[in-house]
Motif scaffolding. Structure first.
Motif, PDB file in Angstrom:
ATOM      1  N   TYR A  47       0.827  -1.229  -0.163  1.00  0.00           N
ATOM      2  CA  TYR A  47      -0.126  -0.089   0.122  1.00  0.00           C
ATOM      3  C   TYR A  47       1.011   1.310   0.123  1.00  0.00           C
ATOM      4  O   TYR A  47       0.615   2.156  -0.692  1.00  0.00           O
ATOM      5  N   LEU A 126     -13.725   0.709   6.856  1.00  0.00           N
ATOM      6  CA  LEU A 126     -13.711   1.298   5.533  1.00  0.00           C
ATOM      7  C   LEU A 126     -13.908   2.970   5.224  1.00  0.00           C
ATOM      8  O   LEU A 126     -13.053   3.345   4.470  1.00  0.00           O
ATOM      9  N   THR A 129     -10.635   4.808   7.021  1.00  0.00           N
ATOM     10  CA  THR A 129      -9.498   4.606   6.330  1.00  0.00           C
ATOM     11  C   THR A 129      -9.364   5.092   4.921  1.00  0.00           C
ATOM     12  O   THR A 129      -8.698   5.911   4.626  1.00  0.00           O
ATOM     13  N   VAL A 130     -10.470   4.579   4.197  1.00  0.00           N
ATOM     14  CA  VAL A 130     -10.258   4.865   2.440  1.00  0.00           C
ATOM     15  C   VAL A 130     -10.972   6.396   2.669  1.00  0.00           C
ATOM     16  O   VAL A 130     -10.423   7.488   1.805  1.00  0.00           O
ATOM     17  N   LYS A 134      -8.471   9.149   0.755  1.00  0.00           N
ATOM     18  CA  LYS A 134      -9.164  10.108  -0.367  1.00  0.00           C
ATOM     19  C   LYS A 134      -8.982  11.658   0.045  1.00  0.00           C
ATOM     20  O   LYS A 134      -8.379  12.454  -0.966  1.00  0.00           O
ATOM     21  N   GLY A 163     -12.907   3.886  -3.972  1.00  0.00           N
ATOM     22  CA  GLY A 163     -13.890   3.583  -3.081  1.00  0.00           C
ATOM     23  C   GLY A 163     -14.711   2.331  -3.686  1.00  0.00           C
ATOM     24  O   GLY A 163     -14.870   1.418  -2.695  1.00  0.00           O
ATOM     25  N   ALA A 166     -12.348  -0.856  -3.078  1.00  0.00           N
ATOM     26  CA  ALA A 166     -12.221  -1.334  -1.617  1.00  0.00           C
ATOM     27  C   ALA A 166     -13.501  -1.672  -1.075  1.00  0.00           C
ATOM     28  O   ALA A 166     -13.428  -2.562  -0.300  1.00  0.00           O
ATOM     29  N   GLY A 217      -7.111   0.356  -4.040  1.00  0.00           N
ATOM     30  CA  GLY A 217      -8.160   0.041  -3.344  1.00  0.00           C
ATOM     31  C   GLY A 217      -8.287  -1.334  -3.232  1.00  0.00           C
ATOM     32  O   GLY A 217      -8.653  -1.605  -1.990  1.00  0.00           O
ATOM     33  N   ALA A 220      -6.402  -1.534   0.138  1.00  0.00           N
ATOM     34  CA  ALA A 220      -6.870  -0.855   1.105  1.00  0.00           C
ATOM     35  C   ALA A 220      -7.950  -1.918   1.886  1.00  0.00           C
ATOM     36  O   ALA A 220      -8.323  -2.012   3.255  1.00  0.00           O
TER      37      ALA A 220
END
Length: 354
Positions: A47, A126, A129-130, A134, A163, A166, A217, A220
């Motif tokens: 990552y 999710l 973190t994502v 972003k 997104g 992921a 993604g 992640a």
């Protein structure tokens, strides 16, 4: 006349859950093993490597631009309609509803809220973190790119990482994570991997994401699935708290107050006695006491009363010159020729020697 209680939908759900007293014995909770920790560390390193390659505008960014200029949606326009429907498998709303329906049925059958709580914990991780990645990196998508060959970082975008990809990895991978048998886990893992791979490539086909967005993604989503065993103790405590809250709500609704638990053993109560019974028992106790008193006086030896001893002030004497005090008097024979020390007779005693 018999009246039936009208149950709400929530009451029916919990009543169905209460039919099975315990969880099935074959359910196993994944633990953070060494193999999983190694995979987590490798995925985290991958990552960070992808992020670094995009930040420094390396060959990966050039590959992104080549794929964008290729325009797959124009090269293979015949499958555009299928890809438009297939990419929905990565949208959070529809996929969360479908997976939650399946896991809700499993919770119903297995008498446990763990499947639904695990799904909620994974979606929360999710979003945190994502979503933070972003907003932190702010990369613009292919349709909004400003400079050819640049990484488009820090320009207020929100597409890095992807997104859709992921979410597909987490939402469909949670089915494999919660599988009851190793065989089902293997099959569901392969199915979720193919589904998430297809969703990522679909976003590249439509031109909504760079290829590097999709790769990041995947990483992640995999990090979230690998980190879920660390959340299992919290999920178990949340399940117990929800059922305890349900029980208290039921007692409050029905007006029932639970009996207090005694902190120490309670002594047995004394049997109730009437006035006549109490007076009879008192008379018997008095008669027995009067009958036992003469026998006690006959058996006890006669003792002379001890004279009180008073401590009077006087000159200090040694232990050998003190007369012991006993109940019957002194045992030392009287000596007429012995006088206490310090009197006038001690001066008339003849001295030895000389």
């Amino acid at each position: 006349m018999r009246t039936e209680q009208n149950l709400t939908r929530l009451d029916r759900v919990f009543a169905r859950l209460d039919r099975e007293p315990e969880r099935p014995a074959h359910l196993d909770v994944p633990k953070m093993s060494r193999h999983r920790i190694a995979l987590f560390g490798a995925t985290l390193a991958f990552y960070l490597a992808i992020v670094w390659l995009v930040v420094i505008t390396s060959w990966l960014v050039r590959l992104d631009w080549l794929v964008m200029f290729f325009r797959p949606y124009q090269q293979w326009s015949g499958i555009h309609w299928f890809v438009d429907y297939y990419v929905v498998l990565g949208q959070r709303g529809p996929t969360a509803v479908m997976v939650a329906a399946w896991l809700g049925w499993r919770s119903w059958r297995q008498h446990t809220l763990r499947p639904l709580l695990t799904l909620g914990a994974s979606l929360l991780l999710l979003n945190l973190t994502v979503g933070a990645a972003k907003l932190g990196m702010g990369r613009l998508g292919p349709h909004y790119a400003t400079t050819i060959g640049s990484n488009e970082m820090g320009l207020g975008g929100d597409i890095f990482p992807s997104g859709h990809t992921a979410n597909a990895v987490v939402t469909w991978g949670i089915l494999a994570y919660l599988a009851s048998t190793p065989r089902a886990r293997r099959w569901l893992s392969a199915l979720s991997a193919v589904t998430s791979l297809g969703v990522g490539l679909a976003t590249v086909y439509l031109g909504t994401h760079w290829l590097s967005d999709v790769v990041l993604g995947w990483a992640a989503g995999l990090l979230i699935l690998l980190a879920l065993p660390w959340c299992e103790p919290l999920i178990a405590r949340a399940e117990v708290a929800i059922f305890d809250l349900r029980d208290r709500w039921r007692e409050r609704r029905d007006g029932r107050i639970p009996a207090p638990v005694p902190a120490a053993p309670v002594a047995l109560p004394v049997p109730f006695k009437t006035a006549a019974t109490a007076s009879t028992a008192q008379d018997e106790t008095t008669a027995a006491r009067e009958a036992a008193q003469p026998a006690r006086e006959t058996a006890a030896p006669a003792r002379s009363p001890r004279a009180p001893v008073y401590l009077a002030p006087g000159p200090h004497t040694t232990r050998s010159e003190r007369t012991p005090v006993t109940p019957v008097g002194s045992r030392r024979p009287p000596h007429s020729d012995r006088l206490p020390r310090g009197t006038a007779a001690s001066a008339a005693r003849p001295l030895a020697g000389g």
